[in-house]
Scaffold this motif. Structure first.
Motif, mmCIF file in Angstrom:
data_model
loop_
_atom_site.group_PDB
_atom_site.id
_atom_site.type_symbol
_atom_site.label_atom_id
_atom_site.label_comp_id
_atom_site.label_asym_id
_atom_site.label_seq_id
_atom_site.Cartn_x
_atom_site.Cartn_y
_atom_site.Cartn_z
ATOM 1 N N THR A 152 0.758 13.124 -4.633
ATOM 2 C CA THR A 152 2.179 13.175 -5.004
ATOM 3 C C THR A 152 2.495 11.886 -5.766
ATOM 4 O OG1 THR A 152 2.974 11.932 -3.095
ATOM 5 C CG2 THR A 152 2.667 14.301 -2.795
ATOM 6 N N GLY A 153 3.745 11.702 -6.134
ATOM 7 C CA GLY A 153 4.165 10.432 -6.733
ATOM 8 C C GLY A 153 4.084 9.271 -5.759
ATOM 9 N N GLY A 154 3.962 9.567 -4.464
ATOM 10 C CA GLY A 154 3.938 8.519 -3.428
ATOM 11 C C GLY A 154 4.936 8.864 -2.340
ATOM 12 N N PHE A 161 -3.663 0.775 -14.440
ATOM 13 C CA PHE A 161 -2.481 -0.061 -14.586
ATOM 14 C C PHE A 161 -1.298 0.822 -14.928
ATOM 15 C CE2 PHE A 161 -5.675 -3.381 -15.640
ATOM 16 C CZ PHE A 161 -5.307 -4.281 -14.651
ATOM 17 N N ASN A 162 -0.114 0.424 -14.460
ATOM 18 C CA ASN A 162 1.115 1.070 -14.877
ATOM 19 C C ASN A 162 2.016 0.025 -15.522
ATOM 20 O OD1 ASN A 162 0.460 3.666 -13.932
ATOM 21 N ND2 ASN A 162 1.058 3.105 -11.858
ATOM 22 N N ALA A 163 2.859 0.478 -16.433
ATOM 23 C CA ALA A 163 3.657 -0.449 -17.239
ATOM 24 C C ALA A 163 5.064 -0.627 -16.674
ATOM 25 C CB ALA A 163 3.717 0.068 -18.673
ATOM 26 N N ARG A 164 5.163 -0.689 -15.354
ATOM 27 C CA ARG A 164 6.469 -0.622 -14.684
ATOM 28 C C ARG A 164 6.282 -0.941 -13.218
ATOM 29 N NH1 ARG A 164 5.105 3.644 -11.782
ATOM 30 N NH2 ARG A 164 3.566 5.046 -12.693
ATOM 31 N N PHE A 165 7.390 -1.034 -12.496
ATOM 32 C CA PHE A 165 7.299 -1.105 -11.034
ATOM 33 C C PHE A 165 6.736 0.204 -10.507
ATOM 34 C CE2 PHE A 165 10.809 -4.340 -10.936
ATOM 35 C CZ PHE A 165 10.238 -5.231 -10.043
ATOM 36 N N GLY A 166 6.125 0.163 -9.360
ATOM 37 C CA GLY A 166 5.739 1.383 -8.670
ATOM 38 C C GLY A 166 6.950 1.996 -7.991
ATOM 39 N N ASP A 167 6.851 3.294 -7.803
ATOM 40 C CA ASP A 167 7.857 3.995 -7.012
ATOM 41 C C ASP A 167 7.060 4.732 -5.955
ATOM 42 O OD1 ASP A 167 9.869 5.512 -5.952
ATOM 43 O OD2 ASP A 167 10.725 6.113 -7.880
ATOM 44 N N PRO A 168 7.043 4.329 -4.718
ATOM 45 C CA PRO A 168 8.016 3.515 -3.979
ATOM 46 C C PRO A 168 7.816 1.992 -3.973
ATOM 47 C CG PRO A 168 6.449 4.523 -2.460
ATOM 48 C CD PRO A 168 6.077 4.980 -3.834
ATOM 49 N N GLU A 169 6.746 1.443 -4.529
ATOM 50 C CA GLU A 169 6.438 0.030 -4.252
ATOM 51 C C GLU A 169 7.551 -0.957 -4.621
ATOM 52 O OE1 GLU A 169 4.330 2.279 -5.619
ATOM 53 O OE2 GLU A 169 2.240 1.750 -5.283
ATOM 54 N N ALA A 170 8.392 -0.611 -5.610
ATOM 55 C CA ALA A 170 9.508 -1.496 -5.971
ATOM 56 C C ALA A 170 10.412 -1.734 -4.770
ATOM 57 C CB ALA A 170 10.331 -0.869 -7.101
ATOM 58 N N GLN A 185 0.843 -1.194 0.000
ATOM 59 C CA GLN A 185 0.000 0.000 0.000
ATOM 60 C C GLN A 185 0.881 1.248 0.000
ATOM 61 O OE1 GLN A 185 -2.727 1.215 3.221
ATOM 62 N NE2 GLN A 185 -4.216 1.720 1.627
ATOM 63 N N ASP A 186 0.636 2.093 -0.991
ATOM 64 C CA ASP A 186 1.348 3.370 -1.134
ATOM 65 C C ASP A 186 0.538 4.467 -0.432
ATOM 66 O OD1 ASP A 186 3.005 5.411 -2.074
ATOM 67 O OD2 ASP A 186 2.105 5.468 -4.074
ATOM 68 N N HIS A 187 1.137 5.617 -0.230
ATOM 69 C CA HIS A 187 0.443 6.788 0.335
ATOM 70 C C HIS A 187 0.693 7.956 -0.587
ATOM 71 C CE1 HIS A 187 0.875 3.988 3.595
ATOM 72 N NE2 HIS A 187 -0.065 4.623 4.256
ATOM 73 N N LYS A 188 -0.319 8.298 -1.379
ATOM 74 C CA LYS A 188 -0.133 9.330 -2.412
ATOM 75 C C LYS A 188 -0.224 10.735 -1.853
ATOM 76 C CE LYS A 188 -0.617 7.109 -6.595
ATOM 77 N NZ LYS A 188 -1.311 6.675 -7.758
ATOM 78 N N ARG A 189 -0.968 10.896 -0.760
ATOM 79 C CA ARG A 189 -1.189 12.254 -0.254
ATOM 80 C C ARG A 189 0.051 12.752 0.452
ATOM 81 N NH1 ARG A 189 -5.976 14.189 -0.341
ATOM 82 N NH2 ARG A 189 -7.476 13.011 -1.566
ATOM 83 N N LEU A 242 3.998 -5.524 -14.579
ATOM 84 C CA LEU A 242 2.681 -4.892 -14.643
ATOM 85 C C LEU A 242 2.281 -4.489 -13.223
ATOM 86 C CD1 LEU A 242 0.268 -4.050 -16.404
ATOM 87 C CD2 LEU A 242 -0.744 -6.298 -15.957
ATOM 88 N N TYR A 243 1.820 -3.249 -13.123
ATOM 89 C CA TYR A 243 1.466 -2.670 -11.827
ATOM 90 C C TYR A 243 -0.035 -2.423 -11.834
ATOM 91 C CZ TYR A 243 1.244 1.365 -8.513
ATOM 92 O OH TYR A 243 0.944 2.250 -7.510
ATOM 93 N N GLY A 244 -0.739 -3.058 -10.949
ATOM 94 C CA GLY A 244 -2.179 -2.837 -10.850
ATOM 95 C C GLY A 244 -2.494 -2.030 -9.601
HETATM 96 N N1 GLY Z 1 3.488 4.765 -6.441
HETATM 97 C C1 GLY Z 1 2.704 5.043 -7.567
HETATM 98 C C2 GLY Z 1 3.337 4.839 -8.865
HETATM 99 O O1 GLY Z 1 4.447 4.401 -8.991
HETATM 100 O O2 GLY Z 1 2.688 5.128 -9.865
#
Ligand code: GLY
Ligand code: AMP
Length: 442
Positions: free
Chosen positions: A230-232, A292-301, A216-220, A276-278
């Motif tokens: 924010t980006g996370g 969906f995102n076509a990559r790792f998440g940042d920060p989730e990676a 779980q990311d935190h965007k706010r 693949l990032y859902g």
């Molecule tokens: N953490 C959200 C993203 O990478 O799009």
């Protein structure tokens, strides 16, 4: 024999990718626009260039005779980097421009999901002209999320009832998107969901989908999930690879949605090879797809990669060659809490070139991982850009312990104008999320 691998991107996500590759048999070459000191150090050689400068990146890859490329961010995918590298016989972790539309075009993504009846899709409509969008808004009776169709770095989405007080403000924002060309390709209006968000990332080789632990990311920007998107700001994962508010059958539903999406892309002649990032919202009706995102998440990676026990180089080769399902993909049973150090004002009016001091040994003694993000090493000093600077990841037996470790390690990072969302991973905020989902389920 070690493999020559190109890593593209200079953020925290890419530092995590490079660290994971470096644990295996890899000789790493990097392209990034900022001098990320962590990536620079782990690389045999690096090139400072824009990641979207496809000619330059391909030339560099050929000169260094790389055998495989791992693309961190989405913008080079949209610029067609993978198409060009593949033409030159270089295997890629990252989709072609066509398959990357799952992220780069929100209207393509929603359209694909509805054509193939992928479970988890929601009510939506896409518009390339303002009048039609206005008519649609007058005809619906539910609250919407307003999304510019093209890429906006995750910051163009506004929600009715939150960022947009009422229908009039929704309309004004839709007009602004068209007038200013935000995202460059029109607008998607979709039903606003209520629930708790989670991220599911998977290794995909065109056919097979191998899931990673949930995050779980935190965007706010501010404590208590307040403030601008924010980006996370930070993220956590649990030792059971689920989340405190997501059970295993809900995770399976999300995995099923991803499998069907990958099958749909293959049917459209755009097989998806990469990460693949859902992004899902757990609603009262189960998981629903936000994007969906076509990559790792940042920060989730940075939550999942340090837990990977299997060989990441082998997994990347498997993604490129279409046999990832035959590779071992094991993750340690540990929890992680990641918090980003950002320059003051990040999310609204960020300061730039803020100096920060990082005591790497201290972070290491605390048992945590450190990832450099959008910083520049200049004459031995580390300066922020206007974006996220350094991430610290605590890894321990459960989320509480990982959170405490992360906080102990954060003390070794200092600077006058830095900010951290300290509530991430803390018991109280997670408990509130668990309660919210419990109330929704009733
Ligand atoms: N953490 C959200 C993203 O990478 O799009
Ligand atoms: P996106 O760029 O699509 O990830 O959207 C950014 C953020 O806006 C998401 O992480 C959600 O918090 C929120 N969001 C996007 N779509 C919806 C939706 N349909 N309903 C509620 N919230 C949403």
């Amino acid at each position: 024999m070690s493999m020559k691998i190109l890593a593209v991107g200079g953020g925290g996500r890419e530092h995590a990718i490079v660290k994971a590759l470096a644990r295996g048999e890899a000789e790493i070459f990097s392209v990034m626009k900022n001098k990320n000191p962590g990536i620079a150090r782990a690389s045999k050689d690096f090139l400072l260039a824009k990641e979207t400068d496809v000619d330059k990146v391909v030339q560099y890859a050929l000169a260094k005779k790389v055998e495989l490329a791992v693309i961190g961010p989405e913008s080079p995918l949209e610029a067609g980097l993978v198409d060009r590298l593949t033409q030159k016989g270089i295997g890629c972790v990252g989709p072609t421009r066509s398959a990357a539309r799952i992220e780069t075009s929100k209207s393509f993504a929603r359209g694909l999901l509805s054509k193939y009846r992928v479970p988890g899709n929601i009510r939506f409509a896409s518009f390339t002209d303002l009048d039609a969008a206005e008519r649609h808004l007058r005809s619906i009776d539910y609250e919407v999320a307003v999304k510019p169709t093209g890429l906006t770095g995750g910051k163009g989405v506004k929600l009715q009832g939150e960022h947009l007080a009422d229908g009039a403000e929704v309309l004004a924002y839709v007009r602004e998107i068209f007038e200013k060309g935000i995202g460059g390709a029109g607008v998607v209006l979709e039903e606003r969901l209520e629930g708790e968000e989670f991220t599911l990332q998977a290794f995909c080789d065109g056919k097979n989908v191998v899931p990673m632990p949930l995050v779980q990311d935190h965007k706010r920007a501010f404590d208590g999930d307040k403030g601008p998107n924010t980006g996370g700001m930070g993220s956590y994962s649990s030792e059971d690879h689920l989340l405190p508010f997501v059970n295993s059958s809900e995770m399976e539903e999300a995995v099923d949605s991803m499998k069907r999406t990958v099958a749909a892309l293959a049917s459209e002649g755009a097989p998806y090879r990469g990460i693949l990032y859902g992004q899902f919202m757990l609603t009262r009706d189960g998981p629903r797809i936000i994007e969906f995102n076509a990559r790792f998440g940042d920060p989730e990676a940075m939550n999942v990669l340090p837990l990977l026990e299997s060989d990441f180089v082998g997994i990347c080769s498997g993604i490129a060659s279409g046999d990832v399902s035959r590779r071992s993909c094991e993750f340690r049973r540990a929890a992680t809490v990641c918090k980003y150090v950002v320059p003051e004002g990040y999310g609204t009016e960020p300061m730039a070139n803020v100096p920060i001091k990082v005591d790497e040994e201290g972070v290491q003694r605390a048992g945590a991982e450190l990832y450099y993000a959008a910083v520049n090493e200049v004459g031995g000093e580390i300066l922020t850009s206007t974006s996220r600077a350094v991430a610290v990841v605590g890894i321990d037996v459960n989320i509480d312990a990982a959170e405490r470790q992360c906080e102990r390690a954060l003390r070794f990072i200092s600077g006058e104008h830095i900010y951290v969302r300290h509530d991430i991973g803390k018991h109280e905020i997670i408990q509130r999320k668990v309660e919210r989902v419990r109330a929704l389920r009733k």
